[in-house]
Each structure stands twice: as structure tokens, then as C-alpha cells.
Scaffold this active site. Structure first.
Site, PDB file in Angstrom:
ATOM      1  N   ARG A   4      10.443   5.679 -14.177  1.00 28.02           N
ATOM      2  CA  ARG A   4       9.433   5.231 -13.217  1.00 28.02           C
ATOM      3  C   ARG A   4       8.317   6.250 -13.051  1.00 28.02           C
ATOM      4  O   ARG A   4       7.168   5.886 -12.821  1.00 28.02           O
ATOM      5  CB  ARG A   4      10.099   4.948 -11.869  1.00 28.02           C
ATOM      6  CG  ARG A   4       9.171   4.321 -10.844  1.00 28.02           C
ATOM      7  CD  ARG A   4       9.918   3.991  -9.562  1.00 28.02           C
ATOM      8  NE  ARG A   4       9.071   3.274  -8.622  1.00 28.02           N
ATOM      9  CZ  ARG A   4       8.887   1.961  -8.597  1.00 28.02           C
ATOM     10  NH1 ARG A   4       9.503   1.202  -9.485  1.00 28.02           N
ATOM     11  NH2 ARG A   4       8.113   1.389  -7.697  1.00 28.02           N
ATOM     12  N   HIS A  68      30.550  24.147 -26.667  1.00 22.90           N
ATOM     13  CA  HIS A  68      29.411  25.064 -26.786  1.00 22.90           C
ATOM     14  C   HIS A  68      28.314  24.297 -27.516  1.00 22.90           C
ATOM     15  O   HIS A  68      28.434  24.001 -28.712  1.00 22.90           O
ATOM     16  CB  HIS A  68      29.829  26.301 -27.584  1.00 22.90           C
ATOM     17  CG  HIS A  68      28.847  27.436 -27.526  1.00 22.90           C
ATOM     18  ND1 HIS A  68      27.603  27.373 -28.106  1.00 22.90           N
ATOM     19  CD2 HIS A  68      28.946  28.680 -26.978  1.00 22.90           C
ATOM     20  CE1 HIS A  68      26.974  28.532 -27.925  1.00 22.90           C
ATOM     21  NE2 HIS A  68      27.773  29.337 -27.236  1.00 22.90           N
ATOM     22  N   THR A 141     -12.149  17.156  11.984  1.00 23.90           N
ATOM     23  CA  THR A 141     -11.282  18.315  12.127  1.00 23.90           C
ATOM     24  C   THR A 141     -10.219  17.962  13.146  1.00 23.90           C
ATOM     25  O   THR A 141     -10.530  17.374  14.186  1.00 23.90           O
ATOM     26  CB  THR A 141     -12.067  19.564  12.568  1.00 23.90           C
ATOM     27  OG1 THR A 141     -12.728  19.306  13.803  1.00 23.90           O
ATOM     28  CG2 THR A 141     -13.114  19.941  11.518  1.00 23.90           C
ATOM     29  N   HIS A 142      -8.972  18.294  12.842  1.00 24.10           N
ATOM     30  CA  HIS A 142      -7.821  17.885  13.662  1.00 24.10           C
ATOM     31  C   HIS A 142      -7.737  16.360  13.752  1.00 24.10           C
ATOM     32  O   HIS A 142      -7.151  15.817  14.705  1.00 24.10           O
ATOM     33  CB  HIS A 142      -7.900  18.488  15.071  1.00 24.10           C
ATOM     34  CG  HIS A 142      -8.054  19.969  15.086  1.00 24.10           C
ATOM     35  ND1 HIS A 142      -6.990  20.836  14.964  1.00 24.10           N
ATOM     36  CD2 HIS A 142      -9.159  20.764  15.191  1.00 24.10           C
ATOM     37  CE1 HIS A 142      -7.416  22.078  15.010  1.00 24.10           C
ATOM     38  NE2 HIS A 142      -8.739  22.067  15.137  1.00 24.10           N
ATOM     39  N   SER A 264       6.483  -7.373   1.581  1.00 21.72           N
ATOM     40  CA  SER A 264       7.304  -8.552   1.301  1.00 21.72           C
ATOM     41  C   SER A 264       7.263  -9.547   2.457  1.00 21.72           C
ATOM     42  O   SER A 264       7.601 -10.722   2.282  1.00 21.72           O
ATOM     43  CB  SER A 264       8.753  -8.130   1.043  1.00 21.72           C
ATOM     44  OG  SER A 264       9.298  -7.492   2.192  1.00 21.72           O
ATOM     45  N   LYS A 269      -1.162  -7.249   4.093  1.00 25.65           N
ATOM     46  CA  LYS A 269      -1.099  -5.795   3.966  1.00 25.65           C
ATOM     47  C   LYS A 269      -1.686  -5.315   2.636  1.00 25.65           C
ATOM     48  O   LYS A 269      -1.414  -5.862   1.574  1.00 25.65           O
ATOM     49  CB  LYS A 269       0.344  -5.304   4.084  1.00 25.65           C
ATOM     50  CG  LYS A 269       0.977  -5.502   5.443  1.00 25.65           C
ATOM     51  CD  LYS A 269       0.275  -4.718   6.532  1.00 25.65           C
ATOM     52  CE  LYS A 269       0.452  -3.215   6.367  1.00 25.65           C
ATOM     53  NZ  LYS A 269       1.859  -2.783   6.507  1.00 25.65           N
ATOM     54  N   GLU A 276       0.323   7.358  -1.546  1.00 26.09           N
ATOM     55  CA  GLU A 276       1.563   7.842  -0.940  1.00 26.09           C
ATOM     56  C   GLU A 276       2.520   8.387  -1.998  1.00 26.09           C
ATOM     57  O   GLU A 276       3.203   9.397  -1.789  1.00 26.09           O
ATOM     58  CB  GLU A 276       2.226   6.716  -0.145  1.00 26.09           C
ATOM     59  CG  GLU A 276       1.454   6.332   1.112  1.00 26.09           C
ATOM     60  CD  GLU A 276       1.973   5.067   1.756  1.00 26.09           C
ATOM     61  OE1 GLU A 276       1.686   4.851   2.941  1.00 26.09           O
ATOM     62  OE2 GLU A 276       2.660   4.274   1.067  1.00 26.09           O
TER      63      GLU A 276
END
Length: 430
Positions: A4, A68, A141-142, A264, A269, A276
Site C-alpha cells: 500500500r 546461517h 499564527t497560533h 461510507s 464529505k 493526512e
């Protein structure tokens, strides 16, 4: 390695079949060098070169009675060499003369693939930076709106980070592209150093200058560390894109195929799954670097504690890093950028991002800095609470403003400084 997260060009370097082919090559080169020195019969070379790379299954069969792998490999290989000449294979060598020299060659080729992939990622980032140098967006920022910047400068930041990683990759390649054929405990007691020199030269490797029985593992720790740093840099890119894809932000969107389905259960979405994924893989690379550090300290001239670790870590680290960098380049190259949404987000806080300039204008006009700060901060707090524009809440405090104070261009008047640096860094014209 799992398929994968593997691309064939890297995966194929790390199969057992590829390993045994590399071992055969080292043994043939060493035998030639021994023949050139008159140590083994010249007529043995033709027979040794006729020997076939053993199959993985045959090596495993031999290993049952030997316990071995290297001796099992030698049995499986030399049984294919005619005329009894197989007895000259591995002459004067110890196991890791074979293993580490072949490993150095594989590591060098793997580094070359990494350098190629990272170069492409850097170049894609540079191209996107050029395309969007004047695409204005808000810097955060933050996680909070700060001041105007450009999407091009955001991409340039990542391009510079990848470029630094390329410098590290080149140095790490030099560190691991070494071999050693120095015999037991590295004293050349049973093999002429000329054999080592000849084999390593043919493979494009350096020679471990102060040999032991194995190549020093700090070299490999350096390589794994560089892969981990590169992985973290790619993670930074992926995280930025993930944050910019949130529904309430939606300033960019990663590329998707026609087959894409984000959930699913919820058909609407459009999840940032590719971004990710490259973030998650960085965690593995950091763990592999830690394993590399653990492998540096070996007992005396050598022990075997590093071997089982490297059988997992090297293939996994290189295949994952290569996959991660390659996929990151595809994401950046194919992503959609929404300049209109960037402008809308920039203005969504009703002028708050321009507060720094107003503060300095008040100071320039003679107001005490602490007082000016409190006036602007108080007006900004009211704007955040009520949604009235900052110019209005400032007017309530007898602070007059102009439209010019609420334009992004005023904050970007020195953007050419960064642009000029980028042109020099990447030898491009913007």
C-alpha cells in the site's frame, strides 16, 4: 514493507531477490580481484561468473541445515558453479564483507531515488510558488488570523525546507555509500586491501577508512535521521494543506480521482485523506531513526543485534519515505487553489488583520505606544464581539482611519525582498 505504501522502483531494490543478486555481484567482483592478484586461479573466474543468483526458496532450504543465511546463500550459489570452482568464492572474506558492501550499494541507489523524488517535490513547490506569488491570503499564527501574506510565499517556505533536505540527502548518501572487505575483525589478515579497493571502485563506493568487521552504524543512523527530517518537512506541507482544506477555510483542495468517495456514510464529505496519509507516515520515519541510533553501539568489533532491526528498518524507511515524498509532489502539483476564498477569509474579521499598521500610525502621530496599543486593542475586541468594522470601532474612540490603512498591499510592499532571495536560491525568474 506493505504494498500500500510502496512504489515498485524503490520496493524492488529491497527484495530478497535483489539482495542475493547484489551478493553475487560482490562475490564475482571480489573473485576477479583475487584472480588479478594471483590468489585464486584465473580459470576459476569464468566458472564463477556462470553461477546463477540463487532463488529465495533454495537459500531457505539450505538455511534449514545451516542456520546461517550467508552460508546458506553461498551453498545455493556455489552449487551452480561448474568444475568445482565454487570453492574459490568468498576466499578470505567474512560474512559482513559481503553483506555490508552490498548494502552500501543498495543504500546508495536508494538515496539516488530519494534525491530524485525530493528534487521533484522542491521543483513542484517552486512552480506553485511562482504561480501564486501575488495570490494574497491571510497568514495565521497560533491558528489565528495575523496579517496578509501570499500563498506563493507559503509555498516558497516549504520549497526552501525541502531544498535543505536535499543537501542533507546528498551528505547522507556519501556517508552510507561505503563498503569494507577487510576480513575478520577488519585487519586484512586473510585478504589483500586491493580486493576491497577494486570491488568498492566498481560499485561506486567509498571504503571504510578504519575498518572493523562491519561498516560503522553511525553512518546508517545519519541516513535514517535525514529521512526522518525530510518526512517531518513533508508532514509540515501535508498539515498546512489539511488545515487549509477545512470546511470553514477551504482555501485549497487536494487532487481527487473520479472514483473518490470521502465517507461510507456521508456522501458530501471531501476529506483530506491524501494529506493526512503523508502526515501519518512521518511518524514511522521518526521511529526508524530512533532504531538507527540504537544500532550504533555494537559489542567490540561487531555483534549481530543490529541485523534483525535493519532487515525491517531499511526497506520500510526507504519505501515509505519515497512513497511519502512522491505523493506529496503529486498533491502539491494537482491541488486546486481558491484565491477568491482566500480574499474572503482575509477580510472576514472586519479589518482586524490591519491593526498593527494602525498602531504604528498612531505612534508616528505622537501617541504614547502603550496608550495606542490599548486603544487599538479595545477597538479590536469590540469588532470581534459585534462584527462592526475596525474602522468604525476606532472612530468611536476618536481615531480617524483611511481606506489605505485597510489594504493588503501596504503589508506586502517588501515582498520583493523574499522574491529576490527565492530567485537566487532556485535560479528562477519570477
Amino acid at each position: 514493507m506493505i504494498d500500500r505504501y510502496c512504489l515498485p522502483v524503490m520496493r524492488d531494490l529491497w527484495t530478497d531477490e535483489a539482495k542475493y543478486a547484489s551478493w553475487v555481484r560482490v562475490e564475482v567482483l571480489a573473485s576477479r580481484a583475487q584472480a588479478d592478484l594471483g590468489v585464486i586461479p584465473r580459470e576459476a573466474i569464468a566458472a564463477i561468473e556462470q553461477g546463477r543468483v540463487p532463488t529465495v526458496s533454495r537459500v531457505r532450504e539450505c538455511e534449514v541445515t545451516r542456520d546461517h543465511e550467508i552460508l546458506a546463500f553461498l551453498e545455493a550459489y556455489t552449487e551452480t558453479i561448474p568444475g568445482g570452482h565454487g570453492r574459490w568464492v568468498h576466499y578470505g572474506m567474512t560474512s559482513y564483507d559481503l553483506v555490508d558492501t552490498a548494502l552500501g550499494h543498495t543504500l546508495a541507489r536508494s538515496c539516488d531515488l530519494m534525491i530524485e523524488a525530493a528534487t521533484r517535490l522542491r521543483d513542484v513547490l517552486v512552480r506553485r510558488s511562482l504561480r501564486h506569488w501575488d495570490t494574497v491570503c491571510v497568514a495565521r499564527t497560533h491558528g489565528i488570523h495575523a496579517e496578509p501574506t501570499t500563498f506563493g510565499q507559503k509555498m516558497a517556505l516549504h520549497a526552501a525546507a525541502v531544498d535543505r533536505c536535499l543537501t542533507r540527502l546528498v551528505a547522507a548518501r556519501s556517508a552510507v555509500a561505503v563498503g569494507t572487505i577487510s576480513g575478520p575483525v577488519g585487519t586484512y589478515s586473510k585478504i589483500d586491501p586491493m580486493v576491497e579497493a577494486a570491488v568498492c571502485a566498481e560499485l561506486g563506493l567509498g571504503v571504510e577508512p578504519i575498518p572493523s568487521q562491519v561498516v560503522a552504524r553511525d553512518r546508517h543512523a545519519e541516513m535514517l535521521s535525514v529521512l526522518a527530517v525530510l518526512g517531518a518537512v513533508v508532514e509540515q506541507i501535508g498539515l498546512e494543506l489539511r488545515l487549509l482544506q477545512r470546511t470553514e477555510v477551504r482555501e485549497v483542495e487536494e487532487p481527487r480521482t473520479s472514483a473518490y468517495q470521502g465517507s461510507s456514510a456521508m456522501p458530501h464529505k471531501r476529506n483530506p485523506t491524501s494529506s493526512e496519509r503523508i502526515c501519518g507516515l512521518a511518524r514511522l520515519l521518526r521511529a526508524y531513526a530512533d532504531a538507527g541510533y540504537e544500532n550504533v553501539a555494537l559489542w567490540h568489533e561487531r555483534d549481530l543485534a543490529h541485523s534483525p532491526v535493519e532487515r525491517v528498518v531499511f526497506p520500510d524507511a526507504f519505501t515509505i519515505a519515497h512513497y511519502q515524498v512522491t505523493k506529496a509532489a503529486e498533491i502539491v502539483d494537482g491541488m486546486t487553489v481558491f484565491p477568491e476564498r482566500m480574499l474572503a477569509n482575509l477580510e472576514s474579521t472586519r479589518g482586524l488583520i490591519y491593526s498593527a499598521d494602525i498602531l504604528l500610525d498612531l505612534v508616528d502621530g505622537g501617541m504614547d505606544r502603550e496608550k495606542a496599543y490599548r486603544v487599538v486593542q479595545d477597538a479590536a475586541a469590540e469588532t470581534a464581539e459585534t462584527g462592526r468594522h475596525l474602522s468604525e470601532t476606532l472612530a468611536d474612540r476618536d481615531v480617524a482611519t483611511t481606506d489605505d490603512q485597510f489594504r493588503p498591499a501596504r503589508f506586502l510592499s517588501r515582498a520583493h525582498v523574499v522574491r529576490d532571495r527565492m530567485e537566487k536560491m532556485f535560479d528562477v525568474e519570477m
